[in-house]
Design an enzyme around this catalytic site. Structure first.
Site, PDB file in Angstrom:
ATOM      1  CB  CYS A  91     -19.162  80.266 -16.349  1.00 46.03           C
ATOM      2  SG  CYS A  91     -20.856  80.619 -16.873  1.00 46.03           S
ATOM      3  CG  HIS A 179     -19.360  82.727 -12.130  1.00 46.28           C
ATOM      4  ND1 HIS A 179     -18.417  83.229 -12.997  1.00 46.28           N
ATOM      5  CD2 HIS A 179     -20.478  82.531 -12.872  1.00 46.28           C
ATOM      6  CE1 HIS A 179     -18.938  83.347 -14.202  1.00 46.28           C
ATOM      7  NE2 HIS A 179     -20.189  82.922 -14.156  1.00 46.28           N
ATOM      8  CD  GLU A 181     -15.620  83.883 -10.786  1.00 53.68           C
ATOM      9  OE1 GLU A 181     -16.062  84.306 -11.869  1.00 53.68           O
ATOM     10  OE2 GLU A 181     -15.548  82.673 -10.505  1.00 53.68           O
ATOM     11  N   GLY A 234      -2.228 113.738  -4.217  1.00 56.66           N
ATOM     12  CA  GLY A 234      -2.784 113.682  -2.879  1.00 56.66           C
ATOM     13  C   GLY A 234      -3.523 112.389  -2.630  1.00 56.66           C
ATOM     14  CB  VAL A 236      -4.418 105.679  -2.158  1.00 58.42           C
ATOM     15  CG1 VAL A 236      -3.673 104.413  -1.772  1.00 58.42           C
ATOM     16  CG2 VAL A 236      -5.361 106.097  -1.037  1.00 58.42           C
ATOM     17  CG  ASP A 237      -3.913 104.609  -6.974  1.00 56.43           C
ATOM     18  OD1 ASP A 237      -3.965 103.798  -6.035  1.00 56.43           O
ATOM     19  OD2 ASP A 237      -4.829 104.763  -7.793  1.00 56.43           O
TER      20      ASP A 237
END
Length: 522
Positions: A91, A179, A181, A234, A236-237
């Protein structure tokens, strides 16, 4: 957190695609599509291009809200890139490569935005291999490439845009006006794969297993026998970061899980038990009364966040002092946190709300920071966790804000309001699980509203509290849409809440998208 200036994040040497960001809303999607090919990539602001080293095998120029015709538009220095490395302009990037190398870009007579159809495709070029006429692409531009130099060969067109894709003869430089993506470009993945794998020659060896193996090796080299302190939430990360660090340094990792009194019902006990069952060296600290005391009478959202952050730091610091000779602070920072901290022009992004991890450790706590997940997106973190056999119940948990229910209670926070909201939230979330809807929702929760409404229970008039339920679809939290949960389910949950939670006589459902609304209400 105010730490000493030495910070370490980890990334093994792999072939790398560099994405130069000009401020497009789709830049992260480019990175995601490349990562789906098991190829490593990084996003950098266009005016902060890192030194070109051997591991960079290709460069992509993103789209932009700017027009190349604006005097203030980005003007990157591509002298060490164009003609030296494979280069793909998307683009704005395609328009820049045309406008600044002998072509001509003009405002479009009709702005093309949204779906378009490729009417012509020339498959003789490596970039266009596998693309077909009549395939759908996604456009988002107000200017158009009117003409290109003689050595620019057009390989794709639409009814409205003649130069939808081009190749520069004599070098591996390409431009596409659409685009590739985004999901709506149906053959976009083919084009990206052509560029990344066939043209740049990437091997596709950046896998979850290789990431774990290489990161553990690097952690051992960097941290050695030092002790690392990590605050568990507590989520995920932090959970994946903890298991990764534990895999690398074992008992030298010291985890602290603080109960701020603002967690979900029974969450402190159940999560702490899960962590201990995973073999982590973890200490649980119930500090709820300290948080309630600091929050008393505080109703401003930012002040609540700061109050919660302050007490957390005090509690965390006190517990950290019990770990003698700790040298490192482990954090579950992920790539969107890093990207969002720098705008496309290299300056600070506008603050919408304070990040729950931002605070300040005392100056005398001189800890180096280690962030093993710093270059991963959320979905990649989950894949890494899966490769390390972390309990799916932890990996599949919905995101939960660091300040917890403190920012889901509008107005001041009291122990009684927390109790009520915990009960409401429990009924809602358990209902999603029992009806097979939990995994279809990205994040769900309940909000305690600062209003009371008239109701009738039996033959008596009531004047009690109202709550809102919120459930959204998203991939990374940057944008989100509300979930179309079945009316029958919402009716059932509303009835349960009103009948079982004393103090509630009205339930509403939030049908706002992000933007303009945020996922959390505060």
């Amino acid at each position: 957190m105010k730490l000493n200036c030495y910070s370490v994040y980890l990334c093994a040497m792999h072939q790398k695609i560099m994405i130069l960001d000009f401020g497009s809303q789709y830049t992260q999607l480019i990175a995601r599509r490349i990562r789906e090919l098991n190829v490593y990539c990084e996003i950098h602001p266009w005016n902060k291009v890192p030194e070109i080293c051997d591991d960079i095998v290709g460069v992509i120029l993103s789209g932009s809200p700017f027009s190349v015709l604006d005097d203030a538009s980005p003007k990157p220095d591509l002298s060490k890139i164009k003609g030296e490395l494979p280069l793909l302009g998307v683009c704005f990037g395609a328009q820049y490569l045309a406008q600044n190398h002998g072509g001509n870009v003009l405002p479009s007579s009709t702005r093309e935005y949204g779906r378009a159809i490729l009417t012509e495709v020339d498959n003789q070029y490596s970039i266009s291999k596998g693309l077909t006429p009549n395939s759908q692409v996604w456009m988002s531009h107000g200017d158009t490439i009117k003409n290109v130099p003689d050595n620019y060969k057009i390989f794709a067109s639409t009814n409205e845009v003649e130069v939808a894709g081009y190749v520069i003869e004599g070098e591996d430089t390409f431009g596409v006006q659409f685009h590739p993506e985004v999901y709506h470009s149906t053959e976009g993945k083919i084009l990206i794969k052509n560029f990344v794998v066939d043209i740049c020659g990437c091997a596709g060896d950046w896998t979850p297993d290789s990431f774990v193996e290489e990161t553990c090796r690097q952690l051992k080299e960097k941290v050695g026998d030092d002790k690392v302190i990590l605050g568990l939430s507590g989520g995920v990360d932090s959970s994946v970061a903890a298991v990764l660090l534990h895999k690398a340094i074992g008992s030298n990792l010291h985890c602290i899980f603080v109960d701020n009194g603002l967690l979900r019902k029974n969450e402190y006990e159940s999560v702490l038990e899960s962590y201990q069952g995973m073999g982590l060296n973890v200490i649980g600290v119930n500090a709820s009364e300290l948080f309630y005391a600091e929050l008393e009478g505080v109703s401003d959202p930012e002040l609540k966040r700061k109050a919660i952050g302050k007490v957390f730091i005090d509690v965390f610091e006190a517990e950290s002092q019990k770990v003698k000779d700790a040298k490192w602070l482990g954090q579950g920072t992920i790539y969107p946190d890093v990207i969002e901290s720098v705008s496309a022009t290299g300056g600070p992004s506008q603050t919408i709300k304070s990040h729950h991890n931002v605070g300040g450790l005392p100056d005398y706590m001189s800890l180096k920071v280690v962030e093993p997940l710093r270059k991963l997106f959320k979905d990649e973190v989950r894949r890494i966790g899966h490769s390390m056999h972390i309990d799916p119940a932890i990996l599949g948990r919905h995101p939960f804000p660091g300040p917890g229910l403190g920012i889901r209670i509008l107005g001041d926070v009291t122990k009684e309001k927390v109790r009520i909201l915990q009960e409401v939230d429990y009924i809602f979330v358990q209902g999603l699980k029992e009806h097979g809807l939990y995994d279809d929702v990205w994040q769900a929760g309940a909000i305690f509203l600062p209003v009371q409404t008239v109701g009738v229970m039996g033959d008596e008039r009531t004047y009690e509290n109202a709550v809102a339920l919120r459930a959204v679809y998203s991939t990374d939290g940057m944008t989100a849409d509300w979930c179309h949960l079945p009316y029958e389910f919402l009716a059932l949950i509303s009835n349960k809440i009103i009948n079982q939670v004393k103090g509630i006589n009205r339930v509403t459902y939030d049908i706002s998208s992000k933007p303009p609304a945020t996922i959390e209400w505060e």
